[in-house]
Design an enzyme around this catalytic site. Structure first.
Site, mmCIF file in Angstrom:
data_model
loop_
_atom_site.group_PDB
_atom_site.id
_atom_site.type_symbol
_atom_site.label_atom_id
_atom_site.label_comp_id
_atom_site.label_asym_id
_atom_site.label_seq_id
_atom_site.Cartn_x
_atom_site.Cartn_y
_atom_site.Cartn_z
ATOM 1 N N ASN A 8 0.868 -1.179 0.000
ATOM 2 C CA ASN A 8 0.000 0.000 0.000
ATOM 3 C C ASN A 8 0.905 1.230 0.000
ATOM 4 O OD1 ASN A 8 -1.826 2.028 0.528
ATOM 5 N ND2 ASN A 8 -2.301 1.361 2.621
ATOM 6 N N LYS A 10 0.076 4.248 -0.345
ATOM 7 C CA LYS A 10 -0.587 5.442 0.200
ATOM 8 C C LYS A 10 -0.383 6.636 -0.757
ATOM 9 C CE LYS A 10 -0.195 3.458 4.755
ATOM 10 N NZ LYS A 10 -0.119 3.644 6.181
ATOM 11 N N HIS A 93 -9.532 1.364 5.016
ATOM 12 C CA HIS A 93 -8.260 1.587 5.711
ATOM 13 C C HIS A 93 -8.508 2.597 6.837
ATOM 14 C CE1 HIS A 93 -4.194 2.862 6.584
ATOM 15 N NE2 HIS A 93 -3.782 1.757 5.989
ATOM 16 N N GLU A 95 -6.945 5.066 7.758
ATOM 17 C CA GLU A 95 -6.726 6.461 7.362
ATOM 18 C C GLU A 95 -7.945 7.013 6.621
ATOM 19 O OE1 GLU A 95 -2.914 5.804 5.509
ATOM 20 O OE2 GLU A 95 -2.090 5.354 7.487
ATOM 21 N N GLU A 161 -5.478 -4.520 10.933
ATOM 22 C CA GLU A 161 -4.445 -3.490 11.090
ATOM 23 C C GLU A 161 -4.739 -2.686 12.356
ATOM 24 O OE1 GLU A 161 -2.362 -2.373 7.224
ATOM 25 O OE2 GLU A 161 -4.157 -1.150 7.333
ATOM 26 N N GLY A 167 2.543 2.570 10.975
ATOM 27 C CA GLY A 167 3.564 3.615 10.839
ATOM 28 C C GLY A 167 4.248 3.997 12.139
ATOM 29 N N SER A 199 3.347 -1.721 10.652
ATOM 30 C CA SER A 199 4.792 -1.768 10.949
ATOM 31 C C SER A 199 5.458 -3.085 10.589
ATOM 32 C CB SER A 199 5.050 -1.410 12.418
ATOM 33 O OG SER A 199 4.714 -0.056 12.644
#
Ligand code: PGA
Length: 239
Positions: A8, A10, A93, A95, A161, A167, A199
């Protein structure tokens, strides 16, 4: 054992300047038991389709619209993604859930319209740091799965996730990952593939992938370096 590796990217590597990087990724050897998917930004999809077409890599997208077509400025439909050569799409996701207020109902619509257009949705779920500390992981995931999963009989993958692991360099213990994955699998009648994300790097990929309940990895930061992505794909190919 079949394993999925999803990169991904991003909002990185989205312009034609990134073609050399794409070409170095296209050189990576992918073992026969690995399904490797590259999910670049929309702006690189067509170039990525060309660069990857004679490689084992599949093309994925990072999101899609809930709508089929029409007056939806800025949205990209599942059909358009399919026409760009995508075979899968990440939906829900964290985000997107956090920065765009996407509810599980919205995620479900995206998963359904992806399935209707022949794409495999990769539905992301995961608890925040506060929810983890309050020991609400299983409640949150249970709810997200119930409301984000397509009601119709489309194939789809789940990606676990933990938001606090994305991250941050923090990763749940192997026992925690295994427990969550087993619980997710038990919540479905039919066997379901569950990927882990958060991560992942070349140092921890192999031990996470070795868990029998882990069917693959969703990788952000480490997938932006061809050498790291290669090492992770190698680890998956050896299992
Ligand atoms: P990360 O991101 O690997 O950089 O933690 C994972 C993701 O958000 O899918």
């Amino acid at each position: 054992m079949e394993k999925f590796i999803v990169a991904n990217w991003k909002m990185n590597k989205g312009s034609l300047e990134d073609l050399p990087f794409l070409e170095s990724v296209a050189q990576i050897n992918v073992g026969p038991t690995v399904t490797a998917i590259i999910a670049p930004p929309y702006t690189l999809l067509q170039a990525a389709q060309k660069a990857l077409e004679s490689t084992p890599f599949h093309l994925g997208a990072q999101d899609c619209s809930t709508q089929g077509n029409g007056a939806h400025t800025g949205d990209v439909s599942a059909y358009m993604l399919k026409m760009c050569g995508c075979t899968s799409v990440i939906v829900g996701h964290s985000e997107r859930r956090q920065n765009h207020n996407e509810t599980s109902e919205i995620v479900r619509k995206k998963a359904e319209i992806s399935g209707e257009n022949g794409l495999i949705p990769i539905i992301c779920v995961g608890e925040t740091a506060e929810e983890y500390q309050a020991k609400k992981t299983f409640d949150i995931i249970d709810q997200q799965i119930e409301f984000s999963s397509p009601r119709k009989d489309f194939p789809f993958l789940i990606a676990y996730e933990p938001v606090w692991a994305i991250g941050t360099g923090k990763v749940p213990s192997l026992e925690e990952i295994n427990h969550v994955h087993e619980t997710i699998k038990k919540s479905f009648k039919n066997p379901k593939k569950v990927l882990y994300g958060g991560s992942v790097n070349p140092e921890n990929a192999k031990e996470i992938l070795s868990l029998p309940s882990v069917d693959g990895l969703l990788i952000g930061g480490a997938s932006l370096e061809a050498e790291k992505l290669k090492n992770i794909i190698d680890a998956a190919s050896c299992l």
